[in-house]
Each structure stands twice: as C-alpha cells, then as structure tokens.
Design a protein around this motif. Structure first.
Motif, PDB file in Angstrom:
ATOM      1  N   ASP A 121      -5.479  -3.588   3.446  1.00 46.35           N
ATOM      2  CA  ASP A 121      -6.085  -4.742   2.790  1.00 46.35           C
ATOM      3  C   ASP A 121      -7.148  -4.359   1.771  1.00 46.35           C
ATOM      4  OD1 ASP A 121      -4.639  -6.795   4.095  1.00 46.35           O
ATOM      5  OD2 ASP A 121      -5.891  -6.565   5.875  1.00 46.35           O
ATOM      6  N   LEU A 122      -7.487  -3.071   1.702  1.00 46.78           N
ATOM      7  CA  LEU A 122      -8.608  -2.639   0.879  1.00 46.78           C
ATOM      8  C   LEU A 122      -8.214  -1.667  -0.227  1.00 46.78           C
ATOM      9  CD1 LEU A 122     -11.166  -2.034   3.776  1.00 46.78           C
ATOM     10  CD2 LEU A 122     -11.053  -4.026   2.266  1.00 46.78           C
ATOM     11  N   VAL A 123      -6.924  -1.380  -0.384  1.00 52.46           N
ATOM     12  CA  VAL A 123      -6.539  -0.353  -1.352  1.00 52.46           C
ATOM     13  C   VAL A 123      -6.814  -0.773  -2.793  1.00 52.46           C
ATOM     14  CG1 VAL A 123      -4.822   0.743   0.123  1.00 52.46           C
ATOM     15  CG2 VAL A 123      -4.142  -1.165  -1.344  1.00 52.46           C
ATOM     16  N   ARG A 124      -7.014  -2.052  -3.049  1.00 53.38           N
ATOM     17  CA  ARG A 124      -7.327  -2.502  -4.407  1.00 53.38           C
ATOM     18  C   ARG A 124      -8.823  -2.498  -4.687  1.00 53.38           C
ATOM     19  NH1 ARG A 124      -3.372  -6.669  -3.110  1.00 53.38           N
ATOM     20  NH2 ARG A 124      -1.371  -6.146  -4.055  1.00 53.38           N
ATOM     21  N   ASP A 125      -9.631  -2.188  -3.671  1.00 53.36           N
ATOM     22  CA  ASP A 125     -11.081  -2.151  -3.868  1.00 53.36           C
ATOM     23  C   ASP A 125     -11.482  -0.959  -4.727  1.00 53.36           C
ATOM     24  OD1 ASP A 125     -11.075  -4.324  -2.251  1.00 53.36           O
ATOM     25  OD2 ASP A 125     -12.386  -3.501  -0.711  1.00 53.36           O
ATOM     26  N   ALA A 126     -12.700  -1.016  -5.218  1.00 56.22           N
ATOM     27  CA  ALA A 126     -13.185   0.058  -6.094  1.00 56.22           C
ATOM     28  C   ALA A 126     -13.335   1.377  -5.346  1.00 56.22           C
ATOM     29  CB  ALA A 126     -14.521  -0.345  -6.721  1.00 56.22           C
ATOM     30  N   GLU A 127     -13.696   1.298  -4.050  1.00 57.69           N
ATOM     31  CA  GLU A 127     -13.868   2.523  -3.284  1.00 57.69           C
ATOM     32  C   GLU A 127     -12.512   3.200  -3.074  1.00 57.69           C
ATOM     33  OE1 GLU A 127     -14.901  -0.434  -2.385  1.00 57.69           O
ATOM     34  OE2 GLU A 127     -17.031  -0.399  -1.864  1.00 57.69           O
ATOM     35  N   PRO A 128     -12.459   4.535  -3.095  1.00 57.15           N
ATOM     36  CA  PRO A 128     -11.181   5.233  -2.986  1.00 57.15           C
ATOM     37  C   PRO A 128     -10.734   5.537  -1.568  1.00 57.15           C
ATOM     38  CG  PRO A 128     -12.912   6.824  -3.442  1.00 57.15           C
ATOM     39  CD  PRO A 128     -13.572   5.463  -3.403  1.00 57.15           C
ATOM     40  N   TRP A 129     -11.555   5.226  -0.555  1.00 56.65           N
ATOM     41  CA  TRP A 129     -11.285   5.744   0.784  1.00 56.65           C
ATOM     42  C   TRP A 129      -9.921   5.323   1.314  1.00 56.65           C
ATOM     43  CZ3 TRP A 129     -16.383   2.971   1.197  1.00 56.65           C
ATOM     44  CH2 TRP A 129     -17.439   3.798   0.808  1.00 56.65           C
ATOM     45  N   GLU A 130      -9.643   4.024   1.258  1.00 57.07           N
ATOM     46  CA  GLU A 130      -8.404   3.549   1.864  1.00 57.07           C
ATOM     47  C   GLU A 130      -7.175   4.054   1.121  1.00 57.07           C
ATOM     48  OE1 GLU A 130     -11.417   1.651   3.942  1.00 57.07           O
ATOM     49  OE2 GLU A 130     -11.178   1.638   1.779  1.00 57.07           O
ATOM     50  N   ARG A 131      -7.252   4.177  -0.195  1.00 54.03           N
ATOM     51  CA  ARG A 131      -6.115   4.746  -0.942  1.00 54.03           C
ATOM     52  C   ARG A 131      -5.841   6.173  -0.494  1.00 54.03           C
ATOM     53  NH1 ARG A 131      -8.918   1.979  -4.919  1.00 54.03           N
ATOM     54  NH2 ARG A 131      -9.845   3.843  -5.831  1.00 54.03           N
ATOM     55  N   ALA A 175       0.829  -1.208   0.000  1.00 48.63           N
ATOM     56  CA  ALA A 175       0.000   0.000   0.000  1.00 48.63           C
ATOM     57  C   ALA A 175       0.862   1.256   0.000  1.00 48.63           C
ATOM     58  CB  ALA A 175      -0.939  -0.004   1.196  1.00 48.63           C
ATOM     59  N   LEU A 176       1.941   1.243   0.760  1.00 50.10           N
ATOM     60  CA  LEU A 176       2.846   2.396   0.785  1.00 50.10           C
ATOM     61  C   LEU A 176       3.525   2.589  -0.564  1.00 50.10           C
ATOM     62  CD1 LEU A 176       4.376   1.818   4.309  1.00 50.10           C
ATOM     63  CD2 LEU A 176       2.955   3.771   3.643  1.00 50.10           C
ATOM     64  N   ARG A 177       3.996   1.510  -1.156  1.00 44.63           N
ATOM     65  CA  ARG A 177       4.647   1.622  -2.465  1.00 44.63           C
ATOM     66  C   ARG A 177       3.662   2.108  -3.528  1.00 44.63           C
ATOM     67  NH1 ARG A 177       7.892  -3.192  -0.809  1.00 44.63           N
ATOM     68  NH2 ARG A 177       6.117  -4.462  -1.422  1.00 44.63           N
ATOM     69  N   ALA A 178       2.426   1.615  -3.460  1.00 45.62           N
ATOM     70  CA  ALA A 178       1.421   2.040  -4.435  1.00 45.62           C
ATOM     71  C   ALA A 178       1.132   3.530  -4.334  1.00 45.62           C
ATOM     72  CB  ALA A 178       0.136   1.238  -4.242  1.00 45.62           C
ATOM     73  N   ALA A 179       1.341   4.106  -3.150  1.00 44.53           N
ATOM     74  CA  ALA A 179       1.117   5.539  -2.952  1.00 44.53           C
ATOM     75  C   ALA A 179       2.388   6.359  -3.181  1.00 44.53           C
ATOM     76  CB  ALA A 179       0.590   5.791  -1.544  1.00 44.53           C
ATOM     77  N   GLY A 180       3.433   5.715  -3.697  1.00 44.98           N
ATOM     78  CA  GLY A 180       4.644   6.449  -4.055  1.00 44.98           C
ATOM     79  C   GLY A 180       5.654   6.608  -2.940  1.00 44.98           C
ATOM     80  N   MET A 181       5.596   5.728  -1.934  1.00 44.49           N
ATOM     81  CA  MET A 181       6.523   5.807  -0.817  1.00 44.49           C
ATOM     82  C   MET A 181       7.396   4.561  -0.751  1.00 44.49           C
ATOM     83  SD  MET A 181       3.937   7.497   2.014  1.00 44.49           S
ATOM     84  CE  MET A 181       2.480   6.606   1.448  1.00 44.49           C
ATOM     85  N   LEU A 182       8.476   4.650  -0.004  1.00 39.19           N
ATOM     86  CA  LEU A 182       9.425   3.548   0.133  1.00 39.19           C
ATOM     87  C   LEU A 182       9.413   3.070   1.578  1.00 39.19           C
ATOM     88  CD1 LEU A 182      11.731   1.798  -1.023  1.00 39.19           C
ATOM     89  CD2 LEU A 182      13.304   3.644  -0.380  1.00 39.19           C
ATOM     90  N   PRO A 183       8.896   1.864   1.851  1.00 36.10           N
ATOM     91  CA  PRO A 183       8.841   1.381   3.237  1.00 36.10           C
ATOM     92  C   PRO A 183      10.153   0.733   3.668  1.00 36.10           C
ATOM     93  CG  PRO A 183       7.717  -0.169   1.781  1.00 36.10           C
ATOM     94  CD  PRO A 183       8.175   0.976   0.911  1.00 36.10           C
ATOM     95  N   VAL A 184      10.508   0.947   4.928  1.00 37.93           N
ATOM     96  CA  VAL A 184      11.616   0.240   5.570  1.00 37.93           C
ATOM     97  C   VAL A 184      11.124  -0.266   6.913  1.00 37.93           C
ATOM     98  CG1 VAL A 184      13.393   1.602   4.413  1.00 37.93           C
ATOM     99  CG2 VAL A 184      12.556   2.341   6.649  1.00 37.93           C
ATOM    100  N   LEU A 185      11.612  -1.412   7.341  1.00 41.48           N
ATOM    101  CA  LEU A 185      11.133  -2.011   8.584  1.00 41.48           C
ATOM    102  C   LEU A 185      11.842  -1.425   9.798  1.00 41.48           C
ATOM    103  CD1 LEU A 185      10.608  -5.812   7.859  1.00 41.48           C
ATOM    104  CD2 LEU A 185       9.138  -3.850   7.361  1.00 41.48           C
TER     105      LEU A 185
END
Length: 253
Positions: A229-239, A43-53
């Motif tokens: 878990d919902l960023v691929r859904d049709a609704e835009p809220w979680e994105r 989800a972070l990568r899809a929003a243009g960010m780079l995650p690190v643990l």
C-alpha cells in the motif's frame, strides 16, 4: 523449482496466495470468488514481476504449485486457526479460513524445503511463522500497552507507528534503514518465533514487526505491515522490499 533451476528469461512469476469469498457479480446469485487485494499485484508488476494467483487448493499440490512459479508471496487476510499452533481460539479471534490455512501452511513448508524465495505480508508473516513451528498472540487488544496501536483501518496508507530494524539483519540491508514508520492494521501478532526464523524488527511496545530466514540458502522475509500500500510513497523502503524479491529470483537463477 530449486534455486539451481530457476533461470527465468521472462519476468519472474510470483505465486500470490488468495482467499475465497462470496461475491455478487451481477448474476442471478452470489458466487465464490478467489480474491486478493490488487495492491499486491500492482506492487509486484511495478518491480518487474508477473503475479499469478494461488487460491486455496489441495495441500498435496503445494509442490506442483511451486513448480510453476519462481517466488511466493503469502498475502494478508483472515486470522489463522490457533489449532495450527496448539491453542484454543480467543473470543476475539476469527473468522478462520481452514482450507486456506491448510493450503498456505503446505506452501510455506514446501517453499522452505525447496528454498523458494518468499515474501510474507501481515497474515502471511504470521502464517509463515505458524507453518514453521511458531505461535501467535491472538488478540493484541488484551495488552493495554500495544493493542490499539496496531489495528487501525481508517487509512491503509497511514504510517501509524515506528519500528526498529535489527542493524545486522537482512531486512536492514534490504531497506537500507534501521528505523521507519509503518502502516498497521492487525489484531494478532507473532509471539514465539519459529526456529527457522529470526525476529528482525519490532515496534517499541515489543510487538514483532518482521521475521526472516536465517538459512542463507533460503531467502524469506515476513513483514507485519503492508508495503504494497506504500510503494507509491516518496520513501523508498517498501519498493525495496519488492525489489529484493525480484533480485532473489534473478540472482538465484
């Protein structure tokens, strides 16, 4: 990093908290591994960010960890030891991850102090609340009005109950909505909201579903459901929640 020094010329780096668990990697014996649900990272990568643990570490190193990132994501996971908010454990609470608790409490407090943009999800929202002086309801199953509605693990993408978002809240502006259905699997919840936070959404049974910072200099959101878990859904809220985190970094920079 402070708001005045976060000027990324690369994708914003987001520190994602992780737990440590015993796994079998095919070797001669199990190993302790730092683990986080890959849905957060996707989800972070899809929003243009780079995650690190950011797995559990010495709490004294929380500031050093935040020096290396532009934003913080407090992820889901184990119950929080109620000793952190002055209570004894409920029979249904646990297991606890004390090293993780201490590390993430230190990260949350440092993030507030340094005004690091923060997104907190499920356990993360509860941890943020506890770190800043709030308490938790240790077992919703004790409340016949709401216990079974929030702890459903069969399908991580199932939107199992509606929430209402405060119209004047920052979360309502982020979501561009004041009502939505959410996925839910938690048996604990925020009880007394920490003084630096404000409740921003509720289930119709009264359970707090989101909190947010009321300090305009510190962008922080905590949600009790799992938008990753919902960023691929049709609704835009979680994105929009993940877009909000990216925008807070780039605007502060």
């Amino acid at each position: 990093m402070t708001a005045s020094t976060r000027r990324p010329t690369r994708p914003p780096i987001v520190g994602v908290t992780a737990t440590v668990t015993r796994v079998n990697d095919g070797g001669p014996a199990p190993i302790d591994a730092a683990v986080v649900d890959a849905a957060y990272l996707d989800a972070l990568r899809a929003a243009g960010m780079l995650p690190v643990l950011l797995p559990p570490s010495d709490p004294a190193q929380a500031d050093a960890a935040l020096d290396a990132v532009d934003a913080l994501l407090l992820s889901g996971g184990e119950d929080i030891d109620p000793a952190h908010y002055g209570e004894t454990p409920h029979a249904a609470a646990g297991p606890f991850a004390e090293r993780r608790d201490r590390w993430e409490v230190a990260l949350a407090r440092a993030a507030q102090r340094r005004r690091v943009p923060t997104l907190a999800i499920c356990r993360g929202a509860q941890l943020l609340n506890v770190a800043l002086g709030g308490t938790l309801a240790q077992h919703l199953g004790d409340d016949a009005a709401c216990g079974a509605r929030h702890d459903r693990m069969a399908d991580r993408r199932a939107r199992v109950h509606p929430i209402t978002v405060a119209p004047a809240s920052a979360l309502a502006r982020v979501l561009d909505a004041t009502s939505l259905d959410v996925n839910s699997y938690h048996h604990q919840a925020i009880a007394r909201v920490a003084p630096p936070l404000t409740a921003a959404a509720w289930c119709d049974d009264g359970v707090v579903e989101a909190v947010e910072s009321h300090d305009p200099a510190w962008p922080a959101l905590g949600v009790q459901w799992h938008p990753e878990d919902l960023v691929r859904d049709a609704e835009p809220w979680e994105r929009r929640i993940f877009d909000w985190l990216r925008q807070r970094v780039t605007r502060d920079g």
